[in-house]
Design a protein around this motif. Structure first.
Motif, mmCIF file in Angstrom:
data_model
loop_
_atom_site.group_PDB
_atom_site.id
_atom_site.type_symbol
_atom_site.label_atom_id
_atom_site.label_comp_id
_atom_site.label_asym_id
_atom_site.label_seq_id
_atom_site.Cartn_x
_atom_site.Cartn_y
_atom_site.Cartn_z
ATOM 1 N N UNK A 29 -4.269 40.321 -21.204
ATOM 2 C CA UNK A 29 -4.608 37.968 -21.082
ATOM 3 C C UNK A 29 -6.053 37.462 -20.201
ATOM 4 N N UNK A 30 -6.740 38.653 -19.736
ATOM 5 C CA UNK A 30 -8.027 38.380 -18.869
ATOM 6 C C UNK A 30 -8.928 38.562 -20.107
ATOM 7 N N UNK A 31 -9.223 39.759 -21.345
ATOM 8 C CA UNK A 31 -10.163 39.456 -21.972
ATOM 9 C C UNK A 31 -9.827 38.133 -23.519
ATOM 10 N N UNK A 32 -8.645 37.369 -23.517
ATOM 11 C CA UNK A 32 -8.406 36.550 -24.368
ATOM 12 C C UNK A 32 -8.861 35.070 -23.529
ATOM 13 N N UNK A 33 -8.311 34.760 -22.031
ATOM 14 C CA UNK A 33 -9.521 33.922 -21.803
ATOM 15 C C UNK A 33 -11.113 33.545 -21.153
ATOM 16 N N UNK A 34 -11.322 34.823 -21.321
ATOM 17 C CA UNK A 34 -13.213 34.959 -21.265
ATOM 18 C C UNK A 34 -12.774 34.292 -22.657
ATOM 19 N N UNK A 35 -12.509 34.882 -23.810
ATOM 20 C CA UNK A 35 -12.900 34.708 -24.973
ATOM 21 C C UNK A 35 -12.674 33.172 -25.846
ATOM 22 N N UNK A 36 -11.865 32.786 -24.564
ATOM 23 C CA UNK A 36 -11.198 31.131 -24.963
ATOM 24 C C UNK A 36 -12.356 30.338 -24.299
ATOM 25 N N UNK A 37 -13.201 31.241 -23.364
ATOM 26 C CA UNK A 37 -13.879 30.021 -22.549
ATOM 27 C C UNK A 37 -14.805 30.474 -22.750
ATOM 28 N N UNK A 38 -15.826 31.896 -22.940
ATOM 29 C CA UNK A 38 -17.578 31.798 -23.656
ATOM 30 C C UNK A 38 -17.647 31.871 -25.360
ATOM 31 N N UNK A 39 -15.993 32.368 -26.163
ATOM 32 C CA UNK A 39 -16.756 32.841 -26.739
ATOM 33 C C UNK A 39 -16.099 34.295 -27.818
ATOM 34 N N UNK A 40 -16.012 34.625 -28.872
ATOM 35 C CA UNK A 40 -16.241 35.850 -29.487
ATOM 36 C C UNK A 40 -17.523 36.690 -29.067
ATOM 37 N N UNK A 41 -16.959 38.416 -28.991
ATOM 38 C CA UNK A 41 -18.176 39.234 -28.372
ATOM 39 C C UNK A 41 -19.190 39.351 -30.183
ATOM 40 N N UNK A 42 -19.963 39.217 -29.678
ATOM 41 C CA UNK A 42 -21.098 39.648 -31.255
ATOM 42 C C UNK A 42 -22.334 38.777 -30.399
ATOM 43 N N UNK A 43 -23.175 39.187 -31.847
ATOM 44 C CA UNK A 43 -25.089 38.005 -31.315
ATOM 45 C C UNK A 43 -24.384 37.301 -31.969
ATOM 46 N N UNK A 44 -25.348 36.681 -30.643
ATOM 47 C CA UNK A 44 -25.266 35.149 -31.039
ATOM 48 C C UNK A 44 -25.882 34.466 -32.282
ATOM 49 N N UNK A 45 -24.871 33.305 -32.789
ATOM 50 C CA UNK A 45 -25.795 32.995 -33.583
ATOM 51 C C UNK A 45 -27.047 32.121 -34.338
#
Length: 57
Positions: A41-57
């Motif tokens: 749940x914490x990872x899901x919330x953080x991905x909603x706030x900061x975006x998915x992991x990966x190199x910046x586009x």
């Protein structure tokens, strides 16, 4: 304390055995699910706030 007030060794072992069984069968699995679910749940919330992991586009 008198002899009648002290629990017998057999009763104490039975009570401890039931407690260990409760901890192993119910408490540990419930805690494991809660911890893993909470982390997800914490990872899901953080991905909603900061975006998915990966190199910046």
């Amino acid at each position: 304390m008198t002899e009648e007030q002290l629990p017998s060794t057999r009763e104490q072992r039975r009570r401890e055995g039931r407690l260990v069984l409760f901890i192993l069968v119910f408490l540990f699995p419930i805690l494991a699910v809660a911890i893993v679910g909470g982390y997800g749940f914490i990872v899901w919330i953080l991905q909603m706030i900061f975006g998915p992991p990966g190199p910046p586009t």
